[in-house]
Design a protein around this motif. Structure first.
Motif, short mmCIF file in Angstrom:
data_model
loop_
_atom_site.label_atom_id
_atom_site.label_comp_id
_atom_site.label_asym_id
_atom_site.label_seq_id
_atom_site.Cartn_x
_atom_site.Cartn_y
_atom_site.Cartn_z
N SER A 82 69.28 30.26 -34.40
CA SER A 82 68.54 31.02 -33.39
C SER A 82 67.07 30.64 -33.38
N ASP A 89 83.58 36.25 -26.27
CA ASP A 89 82.40 37.09 -26.41
C ASP A 89 82.01 37.25 -27.88
N ARG A 128 71.56 38.56 -21.64
CA ARG A 128 72.04 37.34 -22.31
C ARG A 128 72.88 36.52 -21.34
N ARG A 165 75.59 30.01 -36.31
CA ARG A 165 74.60 29.92 -35.24
C ARG A 165 73.23 29.52 -35.78
N ILE A 200 75.33 28.03 -30.86
CA ILE A 200 76.51 28.63 -31.47
C ILE A 200 77.59 27.58 -31.64
N SER A 204 79.28 35.09 -30.19
CA SER A 204 77.84 35.35 -30.33
C SER A 204 77.54 36.07 -31.63
N SER A 242 75.20 33.15 -21.30
CA SER A 242 75.89 32.20 -22.18
C SER A 242 76.35 30.99 -21.39
N ASP A 286 73.39 30.55 -26.07
CA ASP A 286 73.04 31.86 -25.53
C ASP A 286 71.55 31.91 -25.25
#
Length: 232
Positions: free
Chosen positions: A141, A131, A94, A139, A157, A134, A96, A191
């Motif tokens: 996706s 962190d 991942r 969010r 996000i 996420s 970011s 992300d």
């Protein structure tokens, strides 16, 4: 490019009503105080600048994955893609990209492929550089299937001051590298979950340009990096 085009960028239609609101409030502030009025002018210009949508030129070499957002790489780590996408639960790399309130917030497809799933999930509004953003923040996706059958995910996000995630595409859409797919209002993060066995070509702290900076490559050819600065 002429001098006008260097500093004045086109604005995304999503920003029209916000600039209109800022301008209307500014007129009212001038009635109260010239100082407040000029402060309103500055904020109106900032609002226009926030919603700018500059032209971007994506690399043409097949297999390159570009950054979906302007900003700075804040995290690189293994993580399982969002469960709502229905992807395999094996960790993927991942990357970011954190966007502050001065970055261009138009989001672009990292590579050509088919959008197989779009899933929105409400959540909290922690600082997007953290962190836990996420997992805990609001969010949206997207799962992107590549021509070779592999999958990757891109996740919009919301951040501390962001309160609106906008996505322009639906499942079944065929995307081209660098094509616009959404935006997030007022500070946020993207992300990218790279396909299996693909390593990033960027480092934490690197400045990214949406649709241009190469984030990773699907092949083992010599790496190609995109620009790290932009007039956008």
């Amino acid at each position: 490019m002429n001098m006008f085009g260097t500093f004045i960028k086109p604005m995304h239609p999503e920003g029209t009503k916000f600039v209109a609101i800022f301008a209307t409030v500014t007129l009212g502030l001038f009635l109260l105080s010239p100082i407040l009025g000029w402060m309103g002018v500055g904020l109106t210009i900032w609002c226009y600048y926030f919603f700018r949508d500059p032209k971007r030129v994506s690399p043409t070499r097949p297999g390159l994955i570009v950054s979906p957002a302007d900003g700075v790489v804040s995290l690189i780590e293994p993580a399982v893609p969002p469960s709502e996408l229905g992807m395999a639960d094996a960790p993927l790399t991942r990357v970011s990209v954190f966007m502050n309130v001065f970055n261009c917030h138009v989001n672009r497809s990292p590579i050509a492929g088919e959008i197989t799933s779009v899933a929105y999930r409400p959540g909290k509004f922690f600082n997007a550089s953290l962190d836990k953003a996420s997992a805990d923040n609001e969010r949206n996706s997207l799962c992107l299937r590549l021509p070779d059958g592999r999958e990757m995910a891109v996740v919009q996000i919301a951040g501390l001051v962001a309160r609106r995630i906008v996505c322009f595409v639906k499942a079944g859409a065929q995307m081209q590298t660098g094509e616009r797919f959404g935006l997030i209002r007022f500070g946020s993060r993207l992300d990218v979950y790279l396909p299996r066995d693909v390593e990033p070509l960027v480092s934490i702290g690197q400045t990214m340009v949406a649709g241009e900076t190469v984030l990773a490559a699907l092949t083992d050819n010599d790496p190609v990096w995109g620009p790290e600065t932009t007039n956008g």
